[in-house]
Design an enzyme around this catalytic site. Structure first.
Site, PDB file in Angstrom:
ATOM      1  N   ALA A   1      -4.323  29.951 -32.840  1.00 22.16           N
ATOM      2  CA  ALA A   1      -4.787  31.153 -31.840  1.00 22.16           C
ATOM      3  C   ALA A   1      -3.937  30.927 -30.651  1.00 22.16           C
ATOM      4  O   ALA A   1      -3.894  29.922 -30.072  1.00 22.16           O
ATOM      5  CB  ALA A   1      -6.268  31.095 -31.435  1.00 22.16           C
TER       6      ALA A   1
ATOM      7  N   GLU B   1      -6.666  11.081 -27.861  1.00 22.07           N
ATOM      8  CA  GLU B   1      -5.545   9.990 -27.517  1.00 22.07           C
ATOM      9  C   GLU B   1      -4.292  10.726 -26.855  1.00 22.07           C
ATOM     10  O   GLU B   1      -3.794   9.920 -25.850  1.00 22.07           O
ATOM     11  CB  GLU B   1      -4.758   9.679 -28.986  1.00 22.07           C
ATOM     12  CG  GLU B   1      -3.780   8.595 -28.633  1.00 22.07           C
ATOM     13  CD  GLU B   1      -4.305   7.201 -28.332  1.00 22.07           C
ATOM     14  OE1 GLU B   1      -5.077   6.544 -28.897  1.00 22.07           O
ATOM     15  OE2 GLU B   1      -4.090   6.920 -27.238  1.00 22.07           O
TER      16      GLU B   1
ATOM     17  N   GLY C   1       0.105  10.596 -22.597  1.00 28.30           N
ATOM     18  CA  GLY C   1       0.888  11.276 -23.542  1.00 28.30           C
ATOM     19  C   GLY C   1       0.875  10.298 -25.021  1.00 28.30           C
ATOM     20  O   GLY C   1      -0.137   9.963 -25.801  1.00 28.30           O
TER      21      GLY C   1
ATOM     22  N   ASP D   1      -4.586  14.490 -11.631  1.00 25.94           N
ATOM     23  CA  ASP D   1      -4.122  14.178 -13.154  1.00 25.94           C
ATOM     24  C   ASP D   1      -4.299  12.643 -13.392  1.00 25.94           C
ATOM     25  O   ASP D   1      -4.898  12.219 -14.416  1.00 25.94           O
ATOM     26  CB  ASP D   1      -2.594  14.633 -13.416  1.00 25.94           C
ATOM     27  CG  ASP D   1      -2.050  14.243 -14.788  1.00 25.94           C
ATOM     28  OD1 ASP D   1      -2.527  14.837 -15.763  1.00 25.94           O
ATOM     29  OD2 ASP D   1      -1.416  13.305 -14.775  1.00 25.94           O
TER      30      ASP D   1
ATOM     31  N   LYS E   1      -7.156  10.519 -15.905  1.00 22.47           N
ATOM     32  CA  LYS E   1      -6.867   9.751 -16.974  1.00 22.47           C
ATOM     33  C   LYS E   1      -7.328   8.106 -16.796  1.00 22.47           C
ATOM     34  O   LYS E   1      -8.033   7.732 -17.594  1.00 22.47           O
ATOM     35  CB  LYS E   1      -5.105   9.619 -16.938  1.00 22.47           C
ATOM     36  CG  LYS E   1      -4.562  10.913 -17.416  1.00 22.47           C
ATOM     37  CD  LYS E   1      -3.069  10.627 -17.303  1.00 22.47           C
ATOM     38  CE  LYS E   1      -2.398  12.008 -17.580  1.00 22.47           C
ATOM     39  NZ  LYS E   1      -1.070  12.232 -16.978  1.00 22.47           N
TER      40      LYS E   1
END
Ligand code: HSE
Length: 436
Positions: free
Chosen positions: A43, A129, A134, A201, A205
């Site tokens: 999508a 994960e 990353g 950010d 994390k």
């Protein structure tokens, strides 16, 4: 056995990386998972581009609801980002009994508790994960590899943009604003870099890691968040003169009073491995009571590094679907009946670079003799050092680094070099790997 059907929401950078890696490595991934994993639906608002990218291999729609309502889809990958539409879609996918894989740290840091609760009730997995660091498998390490430990603290360079900026400020002595503009020009920083440079950010994390490390709910609202925008180049210089580097660290620590959860610029001794993590790279240092310190390093962003994490989650979920004793995580990672018989090479067939130390009589033409043999053997020299003979000595060392070549080639050349009348004794040969 029928393959697992995956629906992808959003085919941007990471979505395309996932599509490509899954296709490229499909056989190997199938051998690991025990079943094929296929993206059968994508999508994306830009259906024309999505169709071009997927080349007619799957159904492309512009409405994500069509994916999450499709009874044939087993796993939904959410790569839309943010916590508006993405949250809605993830909750609906869970309600429809679909497993979810997401790289969306903001969504989990803000609404993880609600999402995980819904998933638990529905008996589905939400795997993430790719949301932290990353391509580095830090979630797997914390959740499985370090499961014996009482985690004491975690300190991570978990935002590549800010690490790149700090590295440039230190290397070039430039101020924050100048480096940020350069980082944007080079594509290292987003046009709107607020989340990165203000530490948000990294705090998303750190929040997720904190929950996993200490068994607490995700609580982004309690995190202390400080970015690098106020950092002066002068302070980076002074810190350096004192033997320190400044890094934006995400830190979470267990104390007798509670858990610390904070992101801020931090001086760390320059001799620590993590202090030498430069550019856009990420690294996470975990202190466990049994294992001590362990360090995880790699690319924290990018199409294929992030795809690597997304696909690891797909494989984990696929293994759940085949969870009988024969289909647990296999001892050697691959399914026992899918082991390959690819041979292991004899050492003579390996290719690497070499360090050669040759003891020679300090006489005219000795170097030409050695380099002549190497040239005849098509061994290219990368670097060379010739030491002055020590006082009163008539012998000296020649040190050479070669480019890559086959081991048997080097062994043959060494035998010839050792036969030269000007060469004394054996040549010292040490293999060299650039690991780049
Ligand atoms: N913007 C992030 C970074 C990558 O700079 O590390 C995605 O989390």
């Amino acid at each position: 056995m029928k393959s697992i059907k995956v629906g992808l929401l959003g085919i941007g950078t990471v979505g395309l990386g996932t599509f490509n890696v899954l296709k490229r490595n499909q056989e190997e991934i199938k051998r690991r998972a025990g079943r094929g994993i296929e993206i059968t639906m994508v999508a994306d608002l830009n259906t024309v581009r999505a169709k071009e990218l997927t080349g007619g291999t799957c159904e492309v729609v512009n409405d994500a609801n069509m994916v999450i309502n499709n009874p044939d889809i087993d796993i939904v990958i959410e790569l839309i980002g943010g916590y508006g539409i993405a949250k809605d879609l993830v909750m609906k996918a869970i309600a429809n009994g679909k497993h979810v894989v997401t790289a969306n740290k903001a969504l989990l840091a803000m609404h993880g508790t609600e999402i995980f609760k819904a998933a638990q009730e529905k008996g589905v997995m939400v795997a993430f994960e790719a949301a932290v660091a990353g391509g580095i498998p830090i979630i797997k390490a914390l959740r499985e590899g370090l499961t014996a430990n009482r985690i004491q603290w975690i300190a991570g360079i978990i935002n590549g943009t800010t690490n790149f900026i700090l590295s440039e400020m230190r290397d070039k002595g430039l101020d924050f604003d100048t480096v940020l503009k350069e980082a944007q020009r080079l594509g290292y920083a987003e046009a709107d870099p607020t989340f990165d440079i203000e530490g948000v950010d990294a705090a998303h994390k750190a929040t997720i890691m904190s929950a996993i490390a200490f068994g607490i709910p995700v609580q982004f609202d309690k995190a202390h968040v400080e970015g690098i925008t106020k950092l002066q180049a002068t302070d980076i210089r002074y810190a350096e003169q004192l033997g320190y580097r400044i890094k934006l660290l995400g830190i979470t620590r267990r104390t007798p009073k509670g858990i610390e959860l904070r992101v801020h610029p931090t001086l760390i001794p320059a001799k620590r491995l993590i202090a030498n993590v430069e550019g856009a790279m990420n690294a996470v240092l975990v202190q466990g009571d049994a294992v001590g310190a362990t360090l995880y390093y790699g690319k924290g962003a990018g199409a294929e590094p992030t795809a690597s994490a997304v696909i690891a989650d797909l494989v984990d979920i696929t293994r759940l679907a085949t969870a009988d004793p024969e289909h647990r995580v296999p001892h050697l990672a691959f399914q026992p009946n899918a082991m390959a018989d690819t041979p292991i090479l004899p050492i003579s067939e390996i290719t690497t670079s070499y360090y050669l130390r040759i003891r020679v009589a300090d006489k005219l033409g000795v170097l030409a003799g050695v380099t002549g043999i190497l040239a005849d053997s098509t061994i290219s020299i990368d670097a060379m050092l010739q030491k002055e003979p020590a006082e009163g000595e008539t012998q000296t060392d020649i040190i050479m680094l070669t480019h890559q070549t086959q081991e048997k080639n080097v062994e043959a050349a060494i035998a010839k070099i050792e036969a030269l009348p000007t060469v004394v004794g054996k040549v010292t040969r040490i293999r060299l790997e650039e690991l780049s």
